[in-house]
Write an enzyme that holds these catalytic residues in place. Sequence first.
Site, PDB file in Angstrom:
ATOM      1  N   GLY A   1     -11.304  -1.421   2.027  1.00 64.55           N
ATOM      2  CA  GLY A   1     -10.351  -1.091   1.136  1.00 64.55           C
ATOM      3  C   GLY A   1     -10.718   0.231   0.225  1.00 64.55           C
TER       4      GLY A   1
ATOM      5  N   VAL B   1       0.817  -1.353   0.112  1.00 64.26           N
ATOM      6  CA  VAL B   1      -0.008  -0.035   0.130  1.00 64.26           C
ATOM      7  C   VAL B   1       0.975   1.212   0.064  1.00 64.26           C
ATOM      8  CG1 VAL B   1      -1.748   1.173   1.156  1.00 64.26           C
ATOM      9  CG2 VAL B   1      -1.937  -1.031   1.277  1.00 64.26           C
TER      10      VAL B   1
ATOM     11  N   ARG C   1      13.694  -1.737   6.874  1.00 67.37           N
ATOM     12  CA  ARG C   1      14.843  -1.953   6.161  1.00 67.37           C
ATOM     13  C   ARG C   1      15.078  -1.203   5.057  1.00 67.37           C
ATOM     14  NH1 ARG C   1      12.290  -6.643   7.032  1.00 67.37           N
ATOM     15  NH2 ARG C   1      12.976  -7.975   8.746  1.00 67.37           N
TER      16      ARG C   1
ATOM     17  N   GLY D   1      -5.742  -4.685  -1.862  1.00 68.12           N
ATOM     18  CA  GLY D   1      -4.813  -4.343  -2.685  1.00 68.12           C
ATOM     19  C   GLY D   1      -4.122  -3.166  -2.704  1.00 68.12           C
TER      20      GLY D   1
ATOM     21  N   GLU E   1      -2.366 -15.539   3.433  1.00 69.69           N
ATOM     22  CA  GLU E   1      -1.171 -14.991   4.171  1.00 69.69           C
ATOM     23  C   GLU E   1      -0.491 -16.342   4.631  1.00 69.69           C
ATOM     24  OE1 GLU E   1      -0.324 -11.849   5.424  1.00 69.69           O
ATOM     25  OE2 GLU E   1      -1.634 -10.599   4.836  1.00 69.69           O
TER      26      GLU E   1
ATOM     27  N   LYS F   1     -13.130  -5.037  11.546  1.00 68.99           N
ATOM     28  CA  LYS F   1     -13.754  -4.138  10.636  1.00 68.99           C
ATOM     29  C   LYS F   1     -15.150  -3.994  11.006  1.00 68.99           C
ATOM     30  CE  LYS F   1     -11.114  -5.296   6.739  1.00 68.99           C
ATOM     31  NZ  LYS F   1     -10.821  -6.480   5.735  1.00 68.99           N
TER      32      LYS F   1
END
Lengths: 443, 443
Positions: free
Chosen positions: A140, A22, A54, A317, A196, A211
Amino acid sequence: MNSAASVTAKPIRVALLGCGTVGTQIVRLLTEQADELAARVGTRVELVGIAVRRPNKHREVPAELLTTDAAGLVASPDVDVVVEVIGGIEPTRTWLLAALTAGKSVVTANKALLAEHAGELFEAADASGADLYFEAAVAGAIPLLRPLRESLAGDRITRVMGIVNGTTNFILSAMDETGAGYAETLDEASRLGYAEADPTADVDGFDAASKAAILASLAFHTRVTAGDVYREGISAVTSADFAAARALGRTIKLLAICERVFTTGEDGAPEESVAVRVHPAMIPRSHPLAGVSGAFNAVFVEAEAAGQLMFYGQGAGGAPTASAVLGDLVAVARNRVVGGRGPRESAYADLAVRPIAQASTRYHISLDVADRAGVLAAVAAEFAQHEVSIAAVRQEGRATDASLVIVTHSAPDAALRSTVDKVAGLPFVHDVVSVMRVEGEDS
Amino acid sequence: MNSAASVTAKPIRVALLGCGTVGTQIVRLLTEQADELAARVGTRVELVGIAVRRPNKHREVPAELLTTDAAGLVASPDVDVVVEVIGGIEPTRTWLLAALTAGKSVVTANKALLAEHAGELFEAADASGADLYFEAAVAGAIPLLRPLRESLAGDRITRVMGIVNGTTNFILSAMDETGAGYAETLDEASRLGYAEADPTADVDGFDAASKAAILASLAFHTRVTAGDVYREGISAVTSADFAAARALGRTIKLLAICERVFTTGEDGAPEESVAVRVHPAMIPRSHPLAGVSGAFNAVFVEAEAAGQLMFYGQGAGGAPTASAVLGDLVAVARNRVVGGRGPRESAYADLAVRPIAQASTRYHISLDVADRAGVLAAVAAEFAQHEVSIAAVRQEGRATDASLVIVTHSAPDAALRSTVDKVAGLPFVHDVVSVMRVEGEDS
């Protein structure tokens, strides 16, 4: 136009926390649409720092903006607005509280944090006059929170029901299409990148529950946290459940449901409360939510005056979520330019949250029973004794036993559980194949 | 909560212009939800006057609030916000300009006025610092304008396509179901109260064109007025058109379509423009808009980052429209309390509006032709000569002639019109049964 005059205002300086899928899209859109955003805000929106763990892993964003010192970036006097797309509770909570306390507006996509700590964050924002926006935290790219907070602010919302988790929707859609079981479909979803490595948050309903808590808080002007939400995931959904659903023209979806409940108190006075739950449910194939497949989200909102509304779009997304974040960023930046403020927490109604045992829904129960006389009568008697009213029954004989499917009218969760326990213990009941709530039909 | 402290602020005093179906519902909701609205706004919202033409016709609202002097009510120093649900251009325009010039915020449902005079109204609002909100002007209760103006303010909208007129949608849905012709279905709609005594504004597409102009203005940050919108109504839609659509798995809807068009200028540089049109079109029955029946509205929005979004709900009616008006009223009242301002006109992009002759769409053409050799070749040659590419052809022999159906690839309107004119003149073409645009499919 107006923009020309006001673009002379001081730029709005933005710190970005996190630069994954994102965050990368946010950086891209901020760069590509810089002129358009400036015209919409009334001044330029400048990205002044990106906190990542990182820095050498982020070659797609300007190296001079990267830092590992998130706390320092948030505290910098050169930052007006903090955009957070890291997720998780700590240390994110500490950073965002610091930002809000210092009067910096916050835009976040962090549903877990908001579902636990929205009250605390809003209090910090209120104390300093900063804005807290979080459209991307639910569904989203679908503009859903702003309509709930603002468009429907003159109405009374009675119900919010929707599909708000793409991973589980992908898995359930696939199970429905292929007839495959849960475990193998989850494996396939992981392989394709739809689930995931650790899918717990999605498949056990934690993500959807967060949510649902956010949606219920906004819809009912009441603080609802993730812990208030009754939660069942999809791991117990079987191909037998889908077969049973299919036989009755239904499919199965993981639904987040937030309801305003009207009851009568002990003193006879009318009482209002809130029930919030996440669980798989059978819905008719003709229901608009049945057609929402794959990673899409869709949410129904029912309000007293507005009637029924539906919102549909991509629930996750990089680019879709970034679109929602940038919409919020334009709003908070514009508020800084014109000196206004966005909506604050609205929790004045302070309604009680009902436990699931008191919630009433319709149920579908599928049993394997012995194929002989008196079975239906005995099962029906158990339902009657627990005051669970039967809406429909279908019995089909097979080789040595029979399939008995019962659909109830709306019944309290507790009564249904007791009924099923008793029925399961009846000597001629071989197996309780499927027990599932039914939604999207008149009760 | 927060509300308790801030309800000590001065009340927001509201003047209502008009008290028909929508106005009556606004009065009801303002009264029934007074406490809730006060908590949401931070102070009480008080109705101080209602301007109507015939006070004795409004027994359902408090008589002491009624007045026939709308101009006087607007000018009163006791009014902070003007809510307008009269409609029409004059004298409404004069009253709202007076309100805005005096620094009073305006909430209006007046699509015709906004589609003609939004620029002038926004300028008056800007000059005085007042707010101008108009969610109810398009798609009734559906939160659509706020998402376009605010939620998607960080994205680039490429297309808006929807059903925004309930009357024509009711008529077309009924024609599709019954197979009846346009005139008799309109009569039935009038009898049932779904069409006005003079249905011109609806059936000739004026209402939808006003809404399309408003949507395009917001989506593309460009002033678009009703006169910029290409407009075809539904009065020429025949039962033969529906039969032709049905044979190809399609139905017919009146669509409002706003598109961002990318072309190459004469100097080779990329150019952007806007095309806005309202016309009946065939869409596949599998398209989500095909299932939107009766008085419902639904709008698709496509944006570069957000992807495809859909909004669905009741497009008209007293209570749904009042819900949208009250949402705006809460926003402008809250802006007064906290000292902020809502979004202003955003017309910085100032894109050119393309004439319809340059717009490209797919077409469905149904012909009655002589059933003999060479017909298809001759017709196809005409299409080729005008560079209109054919996507599909279906020819069916009948007793003495044949039905020839042609679906084109995306073609400029002007080229299609010339082709059809030429084809109609061919000696073996007996009749051009139906020419209709096709939407909702890949071109």
